[in-house]
Design a protein around this motif. Sequence first.
Motif, PDB file in Angstrom:
ATOM      1  N   SER A 280       0.857  -1.250  -0.081  1.00 45.62           N
ATOM      2  CA  SER A 280       0.055  -0.046  -0.009  1.00 45.62           C
ATOM      3  C   SER A 280       1.009   1.317  -0.149  1.00 45.62           C
ATOM      4  O   SER A 280       0.508   2.254  -0.836  1.00 45.62           O
ATOM      5  CB  SER A 280      -1.070  -0.027   1.324  1.00 45.62           C
ATOM      6  OG  SER A 280      -1.726  -1.230   1.235  1.00 45.62           O
ATOM      7  N   GLY A 281       2.080   1.194   0.776  1.00 44.49           N
ATOM      8  CA  GLY A 281       3.014   2.367   0.870  1.00 44.49           C
ATOM      9  C   GLY A 281       3.551   2.538  -0.392  1.00 44.49           C
ATOM     10  O   GLY A 281       3.682   3.694  -0.977  1.00 44.49           O
ATOM     11  N   VAL A 282       3.868   1.511  -1.249  1.00 40.28           N
ATOM     12  CA  VAL A 282       4.593   1.651  -2.507  1.00 40.28           C
ATOM     13  C   VAL A 282       3.547   2.146  -3.656  1.00 40.28           C
ATOM     14  O   VAL A 282       3.748   3.067  -4.328  1.00 40.28           O
ATOM     15  CB  VAL A 282       5.067   0.294  -2.964  1.00 40.28           C
ATOM     16  CG1 VAL A 282       5.402   0.443  -4.593  1.00 40.28           C
ATOM     17  CG2 VAL A 282       6.154  -0.150  -2.363  1.00 40.28           C
ATOM     18  N   ARG A 283       2.138   1.700  -3.415  1.00 41.17           N
ATOM     19  CA  ARG A 283       1.272   2.406  -4.432  1.00 41.17           C
ATOM     20  C   ARG A 283       0.998   3.942  -4.068  1.00 41.17           C
ATOM     21  O   ARG A 283       0.955   4.762  -5.082  1.00 41.17           O
ATOM     22  CB  ARG A 283       0.051   1.832  -4.326  1.00 41.17           C
ATOM     23  CG  ARG A 283      -0.235   0.243  -5.049  1.00 41.17           C
ATOM     24  CD  ARG A 283      -1.518   0.127  -5.046  1.00 41.17           C
ATOM     25  NE  ARG A 283      -2.152  -0.357  -3.946  1.00 41.17           N
ATOM     26  CZ  ARG A 283      -2.445  -1.637  -2.981  1.00 41.17           C
ATOM     27  NH1 ARG A 283      -1.712  -2.599  -3.336  1.00 41.17           N
ATOM     28  NH2 ARG A 283      -3.005  -1.397  -2.008  1.00 41.17           N
ATOM     29  N   ALA A 284       0.982   4.151  -2.738  1.00 40.26           N
ATOM     30  CA  ALA A 284       0.696   5.730  -2.406  1.00 40.26           C
ATOM     31  C   ALA A 284       1.735   6.605  -2.903  1.00 40.26           C
ATOM     32  O   ALA A 284       1.764   7.626  -3.117  1.00 40.26           O
ATOM     33  CB  ALA A 284       0.556   5.910  -0.806  1.00 40.26           C
ATOM     34  N   HIS A 285       2.977   6.096  -2.640  1.00 37.70           N
ATOM     35  CA  HIS A 285       4.399   6.806  -2.995  1.00 37.70           C
ATOM     36  C   HIS A 285       4.698   6.815  -4.610  1.00 37.70           C
ATOM     37  O   HIS A 285       5.659   7.843  -4.949  1.00 37.70           O
ATOM     38  CB  HIS A 285       5.421   6.606  -2.150  1.00 37.70           C
ATOM     39  CG  HIS A 285       4.994   7.063  -0.407  1.00 37.70           C
ATOM     40  ND1 HIS A 285       4.219   6.389   0.068  1.00 37.70           N
ATOM     41  CD2 HIS A 285       5.224   8.023  -0.099  1.00 37.70           C
ATOM     42  CE1 HIS A 285       4.100   6.728   1.426  1.00 37.70           C
ATOM     43  NE2 HIS A 285       4.766   8.221   1.149  1.00 37.70           N
ATOM     44  N   ARG A 286       4.649   5.733  -5.053  1.00 39.96           N
ATOM     45  CA  ARG A 286       5.266   5.510  -6.305  1.00 39.96           C
ATOM     46  C   ARG A 286       4.485   5.293  -7.665  1.00 39.96           C
ATOM     47  O   ARG A 286       5.096   5.613  -8.715  1.00 39.96           O
ATOM     48  CB  ARG A 286       6.030   4.153  -6.388  1.00 39.96           C
ATOM     49  CG  ARG A 286       7.229   4.034  -5.141  1.00 39.96           C
ATOM     50  CD  ARG A 286       8.192   5.138  -5.227  1.00 39.96           C
ATOM     51  NE  ARG A 286       9.331   4.693  -4.448  1.00 39.96           N
ATOM     52  CZ  ARG A 286      10.410   5.596  -4.351  1.00 39.96           C
ATOM     53  NH1 ARG A 286      10.594   6.279  -5.217  1.00 39.96           N
ATOM     54  NH2 ARG A 286      11.376   5.132  -3.501  1.00 39.96           N
ATOM     55  N   LEU A 287       3.121   5.183  -7.458  1.00 41.73           N
ATOM     56  CA  LEU A 287       2.156   5.069  -8.604  1.00 41.73           C
ATOM     57  C   LEU A 287       1.133   6.195  -8.757  1.00 41.73           C
ATOM     58  O   LEU A 287       0.756   6.379  -7.607  1.00 41.73           O
ATOM     59  CB  LEU A 287       1.679   3.771  -8.377  1.00 41.73           C
ATOM     60  CG  LEU A 287       2.416   2.511  -8.572  1.00 41.73           C
ATOM     61  CD1 LEU A 287       1.513   1.313  -8.291  1.00 41.73           C
ATOM     62  CD2 LEU A 287       3.184   2.441 -10.037  1.00 41.73           C
ATOM     63  N   GLY A 288       0.673   6.386  -9.795  1.00 39.76           N
ATOM     64  CA  GLY A 288      -0.404   7.265 -10.170  1.00 39.76           C
ATOM     65  C   GLY A 288      -1.235   6.203 -11.104  1.00 39.76           C
ATOM     66  O   GLY A 288      -0.783   5.892 -11.907  1.00 39.76           O
TER      67      GLY A 288
END
Length: 228
Positions: free
Chosen positions: A80-88
């Motif tokens: 979830s952290g990777v999605r929040a910080h790395r992806l749009g």
Amino acid sequence: MTPVLELRDVHKVYPGTPPVASLRGVTVTVHAGDLVAVVGPSGSGKTTLLNLAAGLDRPSRGSVRIAGEPVERLGDRQLSGVRAHRLGVVFQQFVLLERSTALENVATGLFYRGVPAPERRRAAHAALDRAGLAHRAGFPVAHLSGGERQRVAIARSLVGRPAVVLADEPTGNLDSAAGDSVVALLHDLNAGGVTIVVITHDERIAASMRRRVSLRDGLVVADTGGGS
């Protein structure tokens, strides 16, 4: 060139009788600055590839790396952290809060990162400006056109300065004029340094992208115009 998204020999099998192999050994690398169209007929694996690339699903076999982070090794909270910080991510259906303003919708993209409210609003204004919609920031989404709603969704995907933006059929719910405007915006954003991957069935859109990855029956059958 820096890889921001990597799928290495990725397989995805869904249980059933018989099991359904949606991806059967897909390898795709997206580098910083890429503008990529992923195309293929219905059932080719485009949606599965998007879900894996977005960290919404995990591979049955192989490796998916988002900004260098191996998805298959991460726990749910880490992912979830990777999605929040790395992806749009931009969806065909917009996925916006209809009664909230454009600014509020974009600012929610930073909510789960713990960004203070004043900073969220400043970043949301800046993202709407990049999407050409700053003048509609205070309007409820319900009062916006389809093209404007998709621009809000694009602004929301940009607000956290992601490593890569994934767009799933971003013109699928738009008329031709609005769709062309959104595609032009994606090109402008890419020219400004945003890495973009577009899942599309529209040959005209795919032809406008610098790189094209073609899927068929869960396999990459062509990868032209860019890196491997």
